[in-house]
Design an enzyme around this catalytic site. Structure first.
Site, mmCIF file in Angstrom:
data_model
loop_
_atom_site.group_PDB
_atom_site.id
_atom_site.type_symbol
_atom_site.label_atom_id
_atom_site.label_comp_id
_atom_site.label_asym_id
_atom_site.label_seq_id
_atom_site.Cartn_x
_atom_site.Cartn_y
_atom_site.Cartn_z
ATOM 1 N N ASP A 1 -5.816 -4.051 0.201
ATOM 2 C CA ASP A 1 -5.044 -5.094 -0.471
ATOM 3 C C ASP A 1 -4.217 -5.914 0.524
ATOM 4 O O ASP A 1 -3.574 -5.348 1.420
ATOM 5 C CB ASP A 1 -4.110 -4.409 -1.482
ATOM 6 C CG ASP A 1 -3.309 -5.402 -2.292
ATOM 7 O OD1 ASP A 1 -3.930 -6.243 -2.962
ATOM 8 O OD2 ASP A 1 -2.057 -5.334 -2.253
ATOM 9 N N GLN B 1 -6.812 -13.621 -9.975
ATOM 10 C CA GLN B 1 -6.900 -15.010 -10.398
ATOM 11 C C GLN B 1 -6.837 -15.116 -11.921
ATOM 12 O O GLN B 1 -6.355 -16.110 -12.456
ATOM 13 C CB GLN B 1 -8.175 -15.659 -9.846
ATOM 14 C CG GLN B 1 -8.286 -15.570 -8.317
ATOM 15 C CD GLN B 1 -7.125 -16.202 -7.576
ATOM 16 O OE1 GLN B 1 -6.426 -17.054 -8.120
ATOM 17 N NE2 GLN B 1 -6.873 -15.770 -6.357
ATOM 18 N N VAL B 2 -7.299 -14.084 -12.599
ATOM 19 C CA VAL B 2 -7.159 -14.057 -14.053
ATOM 20 C C VAL B 2 -5.746 -13.611 -14.415
ATOM 21 O O VAL B 2 -5.001 -14.312 -15.108
ATOM 22 C CB VAL B 2 -8.208 -13.102 -14.677
ATOM 23 C CG1 VAL B 2 -7.944 -12.933 -16.162
ATOM 24 C CG2 VAL B 2 -9.611 -13.629 -14.432
ATOM 25 N N GLY B 3 -5.369 -12.462 -13.896
ATOM 26 C CA GLY B 3 -4.113 -11.842 -14.326
ATOM 27 C C GLY B 3 -2.870 -12.544 -13.832
ATOM 28 O O GLY B 3 -1.789 -12.377 -14.399
ATOM 29 N N ASP C 1 -10.378 -16.354 -1.068
ATOM 30 C CA ASP C 1 -9.828 -16.988 -2.263
ATOM 31 C C ASP C 1 -10.096 -18.485 -2.274
ATOM 32 O O ASP C 1 -10.198 -19.099 -3.340
ATOM 33 C CB ASP C 1 -8.309 -16.774 -2.324
ATOM 34 C CG ASP C 1 -7.956 -15.356 -2.763
ATOM 35 O OD1 ASP C 1 -8.886 -14.534 -2.941
ATOM 36 O OD2 ASP C 1 -6.752 -15.078 -2.919
ATOM 37 N N PHE D 1 -12.687 -20.217 -1.618
ATOM 38 C CA PHE D 1 -13.924 -20.567 -2.330
ATOM 39 C C PHE D 1 -13.625 -20.640 -3.826
ATOM 40 O O PHE D 1 -14.020 -21.588 -4.514
ATOM 41 C CB PHE D 1 -15.010 -19.519 -2.035
ATOM 42 C CG PHE D 1 -16.327 -19.794 -2.716
ATOM 43 C CD1 PHE D 1 -17.326 -20.508 -2.069
ATOM 44 C CD2 PHE D 1 -16.562 -19.357 -4.020
ATOM 45 C CE1 PHE D 1 -18.534 -20.774 -2.698
ATOM 46 C CE2 PHE D 1 -17.764 -19.619 -4.663
ATOM 47 C CZ PHE D 1 -18.757 -20.332 -4.003
ATOM 48 N N GLU E 1 -8.529 -7.948 1.723
ATOM 49 C CA GLU E 1 -8.011 -9.164 1.096
ATOM 50 C C GLU E 1 -7.116 -9.807 2.131
ATOM 51 O O GLU E 1 -6.191 -9.155 2.641
ATOM 52 C CB GLU E 1 -7.222 -8.842 -0.169
ATOM 53 C CG GLU E 1 -6.745 -10.112 -0.863
ATOM 54 C CD GLU E 1 -5.642 -9.873 -1.894
ATOM 55 O OE1 GLU E 1 -5.386 -10.761 -2.709
ATOM 56 O OE2 GLU E 1 -5.017 -8.793 -1.869
#
Lengths: 570, 570
Positions: A266, A398-400, A328, A330, A303
């Site tokens: 992470d 990106q969702v959360g 990220d 992209f 990441e």
């Protein structure tokens, strides 16, 4: 100085062939350390060793026993290298003998990175039960889908039963509510039986805010550097050797003892280390030693929000030797192309031209000025290979990280979802899906916690509200602590039988099948690639080839029919 | 983004061939900026440019005019790129035209680094007058001594007239009490006329505590990193481009406009920069561009306390490209060998074995555990050349960081001083002397300041007392603010006529002459070197050779006669 061991765990409670428990804990601050085995009414003093380590070989602890360390006769603390926390983060640790699991994956061979098609999942919300064992039941779905690896969001013990996993405070302990260590082993074994590799997300840049007792043991943090979570983990200040060993051995344990195929580390940009050998490099060196010992190949994925190829350059090229990184950018370029408003971190992305650049160069900001960051950002990764980058149209973050945690399914049209999926799948990079996107899951993936500290709960709620004041801010912030928020984020597997969702699922299967069927797509060679884009029409033509095979992908991100000039050599 | 200019200064007030003043200041925080020329009663508004720069071309300022920037109509601040501060750090800046100096050094060619024999001096205490012009009078002494370069402690404007120089707050302005910019040019020109190169000590890691108005202009600091002086200079956070440009152009100015031959960059380990291109690397790249433009070679020297060769590895080898670094460890090993008590940072050094290691490996701690630092420290510099390291038996820090600032002359015997000097001079590294050591100057070099802020004066006094509670702590701490402390630290040139001091001076001359006369000594080739040492006798035998020439140096650091076995091949 104590060196990391390659062939076995050296920290915590471990069982030798002699049947004895071998106990080692690093506590340079303590004057006295003992291990308390509650039910046996034992309080066994440990012996002070060099460099602040304390050790004991005893027959007083057996697998399954609960134990806790007593520091200076007054502080009872769980083992920092605990493998199991049956009463959550504040309670005693439980001794586990990792060597007793009956593995059936002797013939398993990890995929090359090029062959990874990753499916990111969160154990707690992937199934209604929220356990490793329940996840096993879904593996056939994944095999049929065509992905080749699952990526499990962090499983290190966190407070309560609801958390994304980034609040873990015991990096060696497998979350009890997910089923604990043995259940994770069962899942990995089952994945290998079905040809799936397992990526585990690990957090080496901070500890969560509740249940972090590390400071009672040793100098795990340094105020030399600030991170979003406060003082940085101490990778280069006084006493750092023991902290480095702690994390190096953690990585080795997952690979060696849990048969994990790759680690996704992470936010490594928040790992601050200015020593001559960066901790990521030292992890890589030790993973290489493990490879020499076992013959098994394990991948390191990071990441990384720095656009600095030094992280993914090989050790020979003075790099840190991480095999792969997430990009990220992209994602950001793709989403803006697909209509995402240019707010927050999306403000740096103008759409199709940046998507075209991402296809060619991986990094969009490769040494150019970033208006959002207010500085020149990044360096060129032109020498790195396509198989060093992971791309996606959605992921947990990106969702959360949206206030309401909406997935693409509720944000863009059905056709645009398909186009975004295809844009990822035809890229010269390693594709990653976020659980449920393959059937256009409509449930959100929201931010949820289950802390037991009321002030902390309030602070997280407040922070969350403030975070979204200016960004994706319509509606009411979901209550992070509420069980409803957690349940609302679970996948609805029953959707897969509904026509529209089934249609999307079939589409994803076809897409993945396409990718693996053509070398022009599955060979991650950025030299054999050309892109042209038209900003006015919002269209892009991507060509990829391999030997005589050539694939031309024509993408129309606009909401109307467009005429596109195809390349002459089609 | 604005790029650093190679061929001329772009910041501050500069005069073009057109006779106009070209003004540029970076002040992204300000809403309005004007330049106030007091005596002309002018207040000229600047024009907002991109990226927070403000510019103006005007005939309202001429060389010699005093000016000050007015920020938002309320804050009057000196120019961050001021070249002259005739009324010290809080007052107005003075416009200077650097192009009008009449240089006479057209035929000067900078020495190769191998030929540097450096003489470190502090302008304020080198002569009784404490000026650049007074220093010129002493150059014949240096030429006769045989050194080939002077190294001037920092001259950037500091508060008052007494300071080591590390409290400078205007990095482009030459200290007024030393004589200012033109006097520095005269000194450099005079050095070149006498064959002496000039190294200038520059401070790119912090600003002094009094007169630092940078925060009124822009984001020059970041709280991402902590340094001994507080927040780090912002080399990698938002807005860092302008800060980087500021320091890159500073380095270029000294080389291009002041004909400085080498920069000694202070404590570069406190420069925190995690961007893909480290600021030192970017400075090097720009210095290389200057070389392309002018054909003149300039050296970069770093004070570095990290034992990390990435700093001195070439750009081709993924290094930062700094040419040379100081190695304090040689000094520490040498002094402990010579009897220094093993307290404080000396506690890591055991004496002759470490001195032997320093001769061979440069770094003593090259990846081994350091008990003083409580961590494994350093990496091997075995691939680096001898001409990449500066060694010394004394320097301003090692002398002045003692509570009483005693030089070796009052700490060790006359014979031991000679031995230490020889140990440096026969090393395969670049030797450096600290002013006055060549005649065994007896005056101390103490820590002195002349701040005008009373609270700060008290804080420095208090800090100084506390610093020495456990280290070199006999006697009373000298008063840092007192003029006596400054005067007590001046060289006593009259000593050179006294027999014992004259004897030492002759010895140093002979020693330097020896070094330059034999290729075996002056070729800085660590491959042609062998060392053996005897810890019981405290003796060391160093052999160095070049082609057929061989030199054997036998050193006895004990206080009695010792029998030493010479190598067989002598």
């Amino acid at each position: 100085m104590k060196k990391p061991q390659i062939n076995k765990r050296s920290l915590g409670v471990n069982f030798g062939h002699d049947g004895f428990a071998h106990i080692t804990v690093w506590a340079p601050i303590a004057k006295e350390v003992s291990v308390v085995v509650n039910e046996k009414k034992l309080d066994l003093p440990l012996n002070a060793d060099d460099f602040g380590y304390w050790t004991l070989v005893t027959d007083g602890i057996k697998p399954g026993d609960k134990y806790i360390f007593m520091l200076d006769g007054e502080k009872k603390r769980p083992d920092p290298a605990s493998l199991s926390q049956p009463e959550s983060v504040h309670g005693p640790s439980m001794a586990v003998d990792l060597s007793t699991f009956k593995w059936t994956d002797a013939s398993w061979v990890n995929h090359k990175m090029d062959a990874y098609i990753i499916y990111e999942l969160h154990i707690g919300t992937f199934t209604s039960e929220g356990t490793f064992d329940a996840a096993i039941e879904k593996l056939d779905h994944l095999v049929e889908l065509g992905v080749t690896a699952i990526e499990i969001m962090p499983v290190a013990q966190f407070p309560g039963g609801r958390n994304w996993g980034y609040d873990g405070v015991l990096p060696y302990a497998v979350q009890d509510t997910y089923g604990g260590a043995e259940a994770l082993m069962r899942l990995v074994d089952a994945c290998h039986a079905k040809g799936l590799a397992v990526v585990l997300d690990v957090v080496y840049n901070h500890l969560g805010p509740e249940g972090n007792y590390f400071n009672d043991f040793g100098v795990y943090f340094t105020d030399k550097y600030h991170t979003p979570w406060g003082n940085a983990i101490n990778f280069d200040d006084a006493w750092c050797d023991a902290v480095r060993l702690y994390y190096i051995e953690n990585a080795l344990m997952w690979f060696r003892d849990f048969h994990i195929d790759a680690l996704r580390m992470d936010a490594v940009h928040a790992i601050k280390d200015l020593s001559p050998t960066h901790i990521l490099k030292e992890i890589k060196q030790h993973v290489n030693q493990l490879l020499t010992l076992t013959g098994k190949k394990h991948h390191l994925i990071a990441e990384l929000d720095l656009n600095d190829p030094v992280y993914i350059n090989s050790l020979d090229e003075s790099g840190y030797g991480v095999d792969v990184q997430w990009i990220d950018e992209f994602h950001h370029a793709l989403r803006v192309t697909a209509g995402e408003p240019q707010t927050g971190y999306y403000s740096d992305f103008t759409g199709i031209k940046h998507l075209a650049k991402a296809y060619c160069d991986a990094y969009v900001y490769d040494g150019i000025y970033s208006p959002h960051r207010l500085k020149t950002f990044g360096a060129s990764a032109s020498k790195n290979k396509g198989n060093q980058f992971v791309v996606f149209s959605q992921n947990h973050d990106q969702v959360g990280n949206r206030m309401l945690g909406e997935r693409s399914s509720t944000l863009v049209s059905f056709e645009m979802q398909k186009l975004m999926a295809a844009a990822v799948m035809v890229s010269p990079y390693i594709p990653m899906l976020f659980m449920g996107e393959e059937w256009a899951e409509t449930n959100p993936f929201q931010y949820f916690i289950s802390h037991t500290d009321d002030d902390l709960v309030k602070a997280v709620r407040k922070g969350r509200k403030e975070e979204f004041k200016a960004f994706h801010a319509e509606g009411e912030t979901p209550d992070t602590q509420s069980e409803d928020t957690f349940n609302r984020s679970k996948l609805q597997w029953q959707l897969t039988t509904q026509p529209k969702h089934q249609q999307m699922l079939k589409y994803y299967r076809a897409l993945i099948n396409l990718r693996v069927s053509y070398d022009a797509l599955s060979e991650l060679n950025r030299d054999n690639l050309s892109v042209s884009s038209d900003a006015d029409k919002n269209t892009l033509v991507l060509q990829r080839w391999h030997e005589d095979e050539k694939i031309c992908c024509v993408m129309n991100f606009s909401d109307s029919v467009q005429q596109v000039d195809l390349p002459e050599n089609i």
